[in-house]
Scaffold this motif. Sequence first.
Motif, PDB file in Angstrom:
ATOM      1  N   PHE A  29       0.829  -1.210   0.000  1.00 42.76           N
ATOM      2  CA  PHE A  29       0.000   0.000   0.000  1.00 42.76           C
ATOM      3  C   PHE A  29       0.864   1.262   0.000  1.00 42.76           C
ATOM      4  CE2 PHE A  29      -3.681  -2.559   0.867  1.00 42.76           C
ATOM      5  CZ  PHE A  29      -4.755  -1.781   0.465  1.00 42.76           C
ATOM      6  N   THR A  30       1.984   1.227   0.697  1.00 41.52           N
ATOM      7  CA  THR A  30       2.873   2.390   0.718  1.00 41.52           C
ATOM      8  C   THR A  30       3.405   2.687  -0.684  1.00 41.52           C
ATOM      9  OG1 THR A  30       3.532   1.925   3.000  1.00 41.52           O
ATOM     10  CG2 THR A  30       4.983   3.338   1.708  1.00 41.52           C
ATOM     11  N   LEU A  31       3.832   1.654  -1.374  1.00 46.11           N
ATOM     12  CA  LEU A  31       4.330   1.833  -2.742  1.00 46.11           C
ATOM     13  C   LEU A  31       3.224   2.352  -3.659  1.00 46.11           C
ATOM     14  CD1 LEU A  31       6.535  -1.383  -3.093  1.00 46.11           C
ATOM     15  CD2 LEU A  31       7.319   0.981  -2.790  1.00 46.11           C
ATOM     16  N   GLY A  32       2.002   1.840  -3.480  1.00 50.65           N
ATOM     17  CA  GLY A  32       0.879   2.315  -4.274  1.00 50.65           C
ATOM     18  C   GLY A  32       0.602   3.789  -4.046  1.00 50.65           C
ATOM     19  N   GLY A  33       0.709   4.222  -2.793  1.00 46.12           N
ATOM     20  CA  GLY A  33       0.469   5.628  -2.476  1.00 46.12           C
ATOM     21  C   GLY A  33       1.516   6.544  -3.068  1.00 46.12           C
ATOM     22  N   VAL A  34       2.774   6.103  -3.059  1.00 46.38           N
ATOM     23  CA  VAL A  34       3.863   6.934  -3.579  1.00 46.38           C
ATOM     24  C   VAL A  34       3.761   7.112  -5.091  1.00 46.38           C
ATOM     25  CG1 VAL A  34       6.362   7.038  -3.922  1.00 46.38           C
ATOM     26  CG2 VAL A  34       5.442   6.372  -1.683  1.00 46.38           C
ATOM     27  N   PHE A  35       3.412   6.027  -5.794  1.00 45.05           N
ATOM     28  CA  PHE A  35       3.502   6.045  -7.261  1.00 45.05           C
ATOM     29  C   PHE A  35       2.162   6.222  -7.994  1.00 45.05           C
ATOM     30  CE2 PHE A  35       7.303   3.604  -5.959  1.00 45.05           C
ATOM     31  CZ  PHE A  35       8.279   4.406  -6.531  1.00 45.05           C
ATOM     32  N   PHE A  36       1.032   5.980  -7.320  1.00 49.31           N
ATOM     33  CA  PHE A  36      -0.233   5.953  -8.064  1.00 49.31           C
ATOM     34  C   PHE A  36      -1.327   6.840  -7.473  1.00 49.31           C
ATOM     35  CE2 PHE A  36       1.781   1.750  -8.733  1.00 49.31           C
ATOM     36  CZ  PHE A  36       2.006   1.844 -10.102  1.00 49.31           C
ATOM     37  N   SER A  37      -0.988   7.795  -6.628  1.00 47.38           N
ATOM     38  CA  SER A  37      -2.010   8.632  -5.995  1.00 47.38           C
ATOM     39  C   SER A  37      -2.767   9.495  -6.999  1.00 47.38           C
ATOM     40  CB  SER A  37      -1.367   9.536  -4.932  1.00 47.38           C
ATOM     41  OG  SER A  37      -0.876   8.777  -3.864  1.00 47.38           O
ATOM     42  N   ASP A  38      -2.062  10.090  -7.964  1.00 47.74           N
ATOM     43  CA  ASP A  38      -2.716  10.983  -8.927  1.00 47.74           C
ATOM     44  C   ASP A  38      -3.738  10.265  -9.806  1.00 47.74           C
ATOM     45  OD1 ASP A  38      -1.460  13.437  -8.185  1.00 47.74           O
ATOM     46  OD2 ASP A  38       0.378  12.723  -9.118  1.00 47.74           O
ATOM     47  N   THR A  94      -0.224  10.953   1.469  1.00 47.20           N
ATOM     48  CA  THR A  94       0.328  11.044   2.825  1.00 47.20           C
ATOM     49  C   THR A  94      -0.184   9.912   3.707  1.00 47.20           C
ATOM     50  OG1 THR A  94       0.348  13.460   2.580  1.00 47.20           O
ATOM     51  CG2 THR A  94       0.636  12.579   4.807  1.00 47.20           C
ATOM     52  N   ILE A  95      -1.483   9.642   3.629  1.00 48.67           N
ATOM     53  CA  ILE A  95      -2.071   8.574   4.434  1.00 48.67           C
ATOM     54  C   ILE A  95      -1.451   7.222   4.086  1.00 48.67           C
ATOM     55  CG2 ILE A  95      -4.198   7.199   4.746  1.00 48.67           C
ATOM     56  CD1 ILE A  95      -4.248   9.678   6.420  1.00 48.67           C
ATOM     57  N   LEU A  96      -1.313   6.936   2.800  1.00 44.02           N
ATOM     58  CA  LEU A  96      -0.813   5.628   2.381  1.00 44.02           C
ATOM     59  C   LEU A  96       0.664   5.423   2.727  1.00 44.02           C
ATOM     60  CD1 LEU A  96      -2.617   5.040  -1.044  1.00 44.02           C
ATOM     61  CD2 LEU A  96      -3.141   4.057   1.195  1.00 44.02           C
ATOM     62  N   CYS A  97       1.394   6.495   2.926  1.00 40.79           N
ATOM     63  CA  CYS A  97       2.779   6.354   3.376  1.00 40.79           C
ATOM     64  C   CYS A  97       2.850   5.777   4.796  1.00 40.79           C
ATOM     65  CB  CYS A  97       3.502   7.699   3.321  1.00 40.79           C
ATOM     66  SG  CYS A  97       3.979   8.179   1.641  1.00 40.79           S
TER      67      CYS A  97
END
Length: 449
Positions: free
Chosen positions: A108-117, A139-142
């Motif tokens: 989930f952290t990787l998803g938040g960093v790379f796919f939030s937009d 920020t939340i997913l980090c």
Amino acid sequence: MDSEMKLLNGKASRHFARYVSFNMLSMLGLSLYVLADTYFIANKVGSGGLTALNLVLPVYSLLNGLGLMLGMGGATRYSVYLGEGECKRGCAIFTKVFMIGVILGIAFTLGGVFFSDPLVRLLGAAEEIAPLAALYIRTILCFSLVFLLNNLFICFVRNDGAPQLSMAAMLTASISNIVLDYLLVYPLDMGMFGAALATGLSPVISLSVLSLHKIRGKNRLHIQKTPVRGREIGQVIAAGIPSFVTEFSAGVVMLIFNFALLRMSGNTAVAAYGIITNIALVCMALFNGIGQGIQPIVSVYYGAGRRESAANIYRYACVTALAFGLLFLAVGQLFPQQITAVFNGEDDPCLAEMAVRGIRFYFFAFLFMGFNIVTTSYFACVSQAKRAFVISLVRGIVAVVPVLCMLSLLFGMDGIWASMPVAEWLTALISIYFLICYKKEIRMGTLNI
């Protein structure tokens, strides 16, 4: 075994009051994470921030739902094993669930960093809302790993004989979140990022408090070498899936409502729904607290073969849920203007009108919601995972979608607001049917486990 012997030998009503009160306070603390963000964002960033927050909450629900699935499912199996005197097998379950939580947290952290937009675009964020939504969810997913592990440890520590510590951890984190929200959003003027950062730091604080369980030397939870067996993981998922469906379906319903409201009345309607749904999440959290509070008691009774004692705990829970449902309904009917005003920092009359009318309709759902959640938890604890899953699925998605489509076409905005009470009522009918079947199967000796 001391805590299990206390449950088996003590007075059931006393155990119920103790565990349920602690868990209701704990779940209240968890729900205040997002409610605090809602309040500070609504009053500092405005309706645009409120709309952005509501659009990304389904992702938070998915993350929280997975944590509850692992925590509730694993802790249920842990309690059953302790009731059977199998402490080593209980620790093996804890180890496996912990490993799965770590893997999911990293993903989930990787998803938040790379796919939030692209994610916020998929969730329906318009061009002016997308930057705010992406900033918040990234920020939340980090902090995904600590969110998942916090949910996991809350459940296991509670079932390891320390419900007070679980409650203390959640309340400490909740209070910290509110204080951090204020500091980061107002004096430091960090806006959406500050609100998200405050929420992300809260489970870190909770885990710090939970670590006292090991420091004090009273825990039986240990990481140990254990083979990964698909059957045991399946049992954990089966026991925890109702909790996941309950939590995640709230996010799915939120997503469906958002799309329907965007189509019908635009961003203001989504902001109004943001007020309603965030208050509803607090009420639902208290119902979940009742359901999760009975889980260690019912699981131990069930593991020890005391089926009637487990049924008595369930009856106490239903009465408690009904009492709170009536209280929430009364508050919604008597004080909708005052509730709305708290989150309407811009004094938008259109937003206020929509939210007040929505509250009057939506809050009828609480009459049935608590009963459905408690029944789901009870079935999960007595190895009726299929029935628990069906109830969760019906109240979460299966009933809501067709009811929402039909009522919105017939009655417009009023139909959207009324769809949740109707869906919960339909689910309650199914819950009652399953209870009748379950009791009949016990009586006739044909119960399938």
